[in-house]
Design a protein around this motif. Structure first.
Motif, PDB file in Angstrom:
ATOM      1  N   HIS A 125     131.293  11.147  61.591  1.00 30.41           N
ATOM      2  CA  HIS A 125     131.531   9.695  61.524  1.00 30.41           C
ATOM      3  C   HIS A 125     130.273   8.934  61.936  1.00 30.41           C
ATOM      4  O   HIS A 125     129.895   7.948  61.309  1.00 30.41           O
ATOM      5  CB  HIS A 125     132.687   9.317  62.469  1.00 30.41           C
ATOM      6  N   SER A 126     129.625   9.464  62.995  1.00 28.38           N
ATOM      7  CA  SER A 126     128.436   8.771  63.522  1.00 28.38           C
ATOM      8  C   SER A 126     127.336   8.699  62.468  1.00 28.38           C
ATOM      9  O   SER A 126     126.756   7.633  62.221  1.00 28.38           O
ATOM     10  CB  SER A 126     127.939   9.542  64.753  1.00 28.38           C
ATOM     11  N   LEU A 127     127.067   9.810  61.783  1.00 28.23           N
ATOM     12  CA  LEU A 127     126.003   9.821  60.774  1.00 28.23           C
ATOM     13  C   LEU A 127     126.402   8.964  59.582  1.00 28.23           C
ATOM     14  O   LEU A 127     125.588   8.159  59.082  1.00 28.23           O
ATOM     15  CB  LEU A 127     125.723  11.265  60.327  1.00 28.23           C
ATOM     16  N   LEU A 128     127.650   9.067  59.150  1.00 28.80           N
ATOM     17  CA  LEU A 128     128.083   8.236  58.015  1.00 28.80           C
ATOM     18  C   LEU A 128     127.980   6.751  58.348  1.00 28.80           C
ATOM     19  O   LEU A 128     127.643   5.920  57.485  1.00 28.80           O
ATOM     20  CB  LEU A 128     129.524   8.569  57.642  1.00 28.80           C
ATOM     21  N   ASP A 129     128.257   6.431  59.616  1.00 31.53           N
ATOM     22  CA  ASP A 129     128.177   5.027  60.008  1.00 31.53           C
ATOM     23  C   ASP A 129     126.760   4.477  59.803  1.00 31.53           C
ATOM     24  O   ASP A 129     126.579   3.338  59.359  1.00 31.53           O
ATOM     25  CB  ASP A 129     128.581   4.897  61.489  1.00 31.53           C
ATOM     26  N   TRP A 130     125.771   5.296  60.095  1.00 28.12           N
ATOM     27  CA  TRP A 130     124.372   4.884  59.867  1.00 28.12           C
ATOM     28  C   TRP A 130     124.059   4.883  58.365  1.00 28.12           C
ATOM     29  O   TRP A 130     123.453   3.942  57.853  1.00 28.12           O
ATOM     30  CB  TRP A 130     123.413   5.827  60.590  1.00 28.12           C
ATOM     31  N   LEU A 131     124.496   5.903  57.670  1.00 26.02           N
ATOM     32  CA  LEU A 131     124.138   6.013  56.248  1.00 26.02           C
ATOM     33  C   LEU A 131     124.732   4.882  55.423  1.00 26.02           C
ATOM     34  O   LEU A 131     124.111   4.398  54.464  1.00 26.02           O
ATOM     35  CB  LEU A 131     124.632   7.360  55.700  1.00 26.02           C
ATOM     36  N   LEU A 132     125.921   4.436  55.781  1.00 26.47           N
ATOM     37  CA  LEU A 132     126.642   3.465  54.932  1.00 26.47           C
ATOM     38  C   LEU A 132     126.601   2.038  55.490  1.00 26.47           C
ATOM     39  O   LEU A 132     127.251   1.148  54.938  1.00 26.47           O
ATOM     40  CB  LEU A 132     128.088   3.926  54.751  1.00 26.47           C
ATOM     41  N   ASP A 133     125.835   1.843  56.530  1.00 23.87           N
ATOM     42  CA  ASP A 133     125.728   0.490  57.107  1.00 23.87           C
ATOM     43  C   ASP A 133     124.958  -0.418  56.147  1.00 23.87           C
ATOM     44  O   ASP A 133     123.776  -0.191  55.865  1.00 23.87           O
ATOM     45  CB  ASP A 133     124.997   0.590  58.457  1.00 23.87           C
ATOM     46  N   SER A 134     125.615  -1.433  55.648  1.00 17.36           N
ATOM     47  CA  SER A 134     124.976  -2.286  54.625  1.00 17.36           C
ATOM     48  C   SER A 134     124.124  -3.398  55.238  1.00 17.36           C
ATOM     49  O   SER A 134     123.441  -4.134  54.512  1.00 17.36           O
ATOM     50  CB  SER A 134     126.052  -2.916  53.735  1.00 17.36           C
ATOM     51  N   ALA A 135     124.156  -3.489  56.556  1.00 17.90           N
ATOM     52  CA  ALA A 135     123.324  -4.514  57.205  1.00 17.90           C
ATOM     53  C   ALA A 135     121.887  -3.997  57.332  1.00 17.90           C
ATOM     54  O   ALA A 135     121.572  -2.903  56.890  1.00 17.90           O
ATOM     55  CB  ALA A 135     123.906  -4.847  58.576  1.00 17.90           C
TER      56      ALA A 135
ATOM     57  N   GLN B   1     114.590  13.183  64.709  1.00 16.71           N
ATOM     58  CA  GLN B   1     114.959  12.665  66.037  1.00 16.71           C
ATOM     59  C   GLN B   1     115.654  11.298  65.947  1.00 16.71           C
ATOM     60  O   GLN B   1     115.720  10.559  66.929  1.00 16.71           O
ATOM     61  CB  GLN B   1     113.711  12.594  66.924  1.00 16.71           C
ATOM     62  N   ALA B   2     116.138  10.984  64.742  1.00 15.05           N
ATOM     63  CA  ALA B   2     116.762   9.663  64.558  1.00 15.05           C
ATOM     64  C   ALA B   2     118.051   9.528  65.358  1.00 15.05           C
ATOM     65  O   ALA B   2     118.804  10.490  65.564  1.00 15.05           O
ATOM     66  CB  ALA B   2     117.041   9.447  63.076  1.00 15.05           C
ATOM     67  N   PHE B   3     118.321   8.291  65.754  1.00 16.64           N
ATOM     68  CA  PHE B   3     119.578   7.984  66.459  1.00 16.64           C
ATOM     69  C   PHE B   3     120.775   8.375  65.582  1.00 16.64           C
ATOM     70  O   PHE B   3     121.850   8.715  66.082  1.00 16.64           O
ATOM     71  CB  PHE B   3     119.664   6.476  66.757  1.00 16.64           C
ATOM     72  N   ALA B   4     120.559   8.344  64.280  1.00 16.42           N
ATOM     73  CA  ALA B   4     121.674   8.602  63.345  1.00 16.42           C
ATOM     74  C   ALA B   4     122.294   9.985  63.552  1.00 16.42           C
ATOM     75  O   ALA B   4     123.482  10.187  63.246  1.00 16.42           O
ATOM     76  CB  ALA B   4     121.170   8.466  61.909  1.00 16.42           C
ATOM     77  N   TYR B   5     121.494  10.937  64.087  1.00 12.76           N
ATOM     78  CA  TYR B   5     122.032  12.289  64.282  1.00 12.76           C
ATOM     79  C   TYR B   5     122.596  12.492  65.685  1.00 12.76           C
ATOM     80  O   TYR B   5     123.125  13.552  65.999  1.00 12.76           O
ATOM     81  CB  TYR B   5     120.927  13.333  64.039  1.00 12.76           C
ATOM     82  N   GLN B   6     122.445  11.455  66.517  1.00 13.16           N
ATOM     83  CA  GLN B   6     122.937  11.600  67.896  1.00 13.16           C
ATOM     84  C   GLN B   6     124.403  11.186  67.911  1.00 13.16           C
ATOM     85  O   GLN B   6     124.746  10.084  67.500  1.00 13.16           O
ATOM     86  CB  GLN B   6     122.079  10.743  68.852  1.00 13.16           C
ATOM     87  N   GLN B   7     125.242  12.129  68.364  1.00 13.74           N
ATOM     88  CA  GLN B   7     126.676  11.834  68.382  1.00 13.74           C
ATOM     89  C   GLN B   7     126.915  10.611  69.259  1.00 13.74           C
ATOM     90  O   GLN B   7     126.387  10.522  70.352  1.00 13.74           O
ATOM     91  CB  GLN B   7     127.436  13.028  68.966  1.00 13.74           C
ATOM     92  N   THR B   8     127.756   9.704  68.759  1.00  9.93           N
ATOM     93  CA  THR B   8     128.115   8.552  69.593  1.00  9.93           C
ATOM     94  C   THR B   8     128.999   9.044  70.721  1.00  9.93           C
ATOM     95  O   THR B   8     130.065   9.606  70.469  1.00  9.93           O
ATOM     96  CB  THR B   8     128.897   7.525  68.738  1.00  9.93           C
ATOM     97  N   PRO B   9     128.580   8.885  71.988  1.00 15.75           N
ATOM     98  CA  PRO B   9     129.430   9.386  73.078  1.00 15.75           C
ATOM     99  C   PRO B   9     130.793   8.678  73.047  1.00 15.75           C
ATOM    100  O   PRO B   9     130.865   7.471  72.889  1.00 15.75           O
ATOM    101  CB  PRO B   9     128.639   9.025  74.336  1.00 15.75           C
ATOM    102  N   LEU B  10     131.841   9.517  73.192  1.00 14.97           N
ATOM    103  CA  LEU B  10     133.165   8.899  73.243  1.00 14.97           C
ATOM    104  C   LEU B  10     133.247   8.091  74.528  1.00 14.97           C
ATOM    105  O   LEU B  10     132.702   8.470  75.549  1.00 14.97           O
ATOM    106  CB  LEU B  10     134.246   9.993  73.249  1.00 14.97           C
ATOM    107  N   SER B  11     134.031   7.026  74.516  1.00 16.46           N
ATOM    108  CA  SER B  11     134.177   6.254  75.766  1.00 16.46           C
ATOM    109  C   SER B  11     134.975   7.115  76.729  1.00 16.46           C
ATOM    110  O   SER B  11     135.780   7.954  76.322  1.00 16.46           O
ATOM    111  CB  SER B  11     134.927   4.951  75.486  1.00 16.46           C
ATOM    112  N   VAL B  12     134.816   6.903  78.018  1.00 10.57           N
ATOM    113  CA  VAL B  12     135.434   7.771  79.035  1.00 10.57           C
ATOM    114  C   VAL B  12     136.940   7.849  78.820  1.00 10.57           C
ATOM    115  O   VAL B  12     137.570   8.876  78.948  1.00 10.57           O
ATOM    116  CB  VAL B  12     135.118   7.202  80.456  1.00 10.57           C
ATOM    117  N   ASN B  13     137.538   6.713  78.414  1.00  5.21           N
ATOM    118  CA  ASN B  13     139.006   6.689  78.299  1.00  5.21           C
ATOM    119  C   ASN B  13     139.485   7.143  76.937  1.00  5.21           C
ATOM    120  O   ASN B  13     140.681   7.117  76.663  1.00  5.21           O
ATOM    121  CB  ASN B  13     139.516   5.251  78.557  1.00  5.21           C
ATOM    122  N   ALA B  14     138.568   7.512  76.070  1.00  4.26           N
ATOM    123  CA  ALA B  14     139.007   7.821  74.707  1.00  4.26           C
ATOM    124  C   ALA B  14     139.958   9.013  74.746  1.00  4.26           C
ATOM    125  O   ALA B  14     139.652  10.054  75.328  1.00  4.26           O
ATOM    126  CB  ALA B  14     137.786   8.188  73.855  1.00  4.26           C
TER     127      ALA B  14
END
Ligand SMILES: C=C(O[C@@H]1C=C(C(=O)O)C=C[C@H]1O)C(=O)O
Length: 200
Positions: free
Chosen positions: A26-36, A181-194
């Motif tokens: 999901h994290s990588l797709l979020d970067w790949l498909l971000d239209s902004a 080393q792009a941020f796009a490959y870094q897993q988005t840390p889940l929030s503590v309460n997730a």
């Protein structure tokens, strides 16, 4: 313009495809498909953002890079850059700017230098963006070779995206590949309460 980078033109040969059935995180797709704007998003993640111009030159658009809006053989200005965040190369980008689009208000796009193309594009009220397609690049690809030249180990396929921007009726194609080393490959840390059920 200063001398082109020794690896310019890096080029980008690939099979760009619809992202709908991709099995990516999901994290990588979020970067790949971000239209902004990618520039704007990267700037939020770092203290110092910079664009390194690898080179630019006019050439005939190849059949492999032609799109519905840019015909094979059409004269385009090819622009290749690296986007750096805090001195870490994040993205390699190759843009095709048809000479027929670099007219009138858009002439200045031919001389951006180290100014971000996106910073200019996304400031225009005339900007629209067509569908984003994605592709992967292995160690042997031109961008894999670029990564190794930059001493960035390529431990997994690199992923990129390509889309056509329209400035009014003037098209330009932008392809971007996230470097190792792009941020796009870094897993988005889940929030503590997730996913933790809290007793009421
Ligand atoms: C299209 C954008 O512009 C970025 C900057 C580029 C450049 O300066 O050549 C090329 C592609 C993008 O990575 C953006 O920021 O979204």
């Amino acid at each position: 313009m200063s001398q082109p980078h020794p690896l310019f033109p890096v080029t980008l040969a690939s099979h760009w495809h619809d992202p709908s059935r991709s099995q990516l995180t999901h994290s990588l797709l979020d970067w790949l498909l971000d239209s902004a704007s990618l520039t704007a998003r990267l700037k939020k993640h770092c203290t110092h953002f910079s664009v390194e111009l690898l080179g630019q030159k006019v050439e005939a658009c190849s059949a492999a890079e032609a799109t519905a809006e840019i015909c094979a053989g059409e004269q385009v200005l090819v622009r290749e850059v690296l986007l750096h965040c805090d001195q870490v190369p994040q993205v390699f980008a190759r843009s095709l700017l048809p000479l027929s689009s670099l007219t009138g208000e858009e002439q200045h796009l031919a001389n951006l230098g180290t100014q971000s193309l996106g910073q200019v594009l996304f400031s225009s009220p005339l900007l629209t963006r067509k569908k984003i397609h994605i592709a992967s690049f292995d160690k042997q690809s031109s961008v894999g070779q670029l990564s190794q030249y930059l001493q960035l180990a390529v431990g997994q396929p690199l992923w990129g995206r390509r889309s056509t921007f329209m400035l009014g009726d003037k098209p330009l194609v932008v392809a971007e590949v996230f470097l190792p080393q792009a941020f796009a490959y870094q897993q988005t840390p889940l929030s503590v309460n997730a996913g933790i059920n809290h007793a009421e």
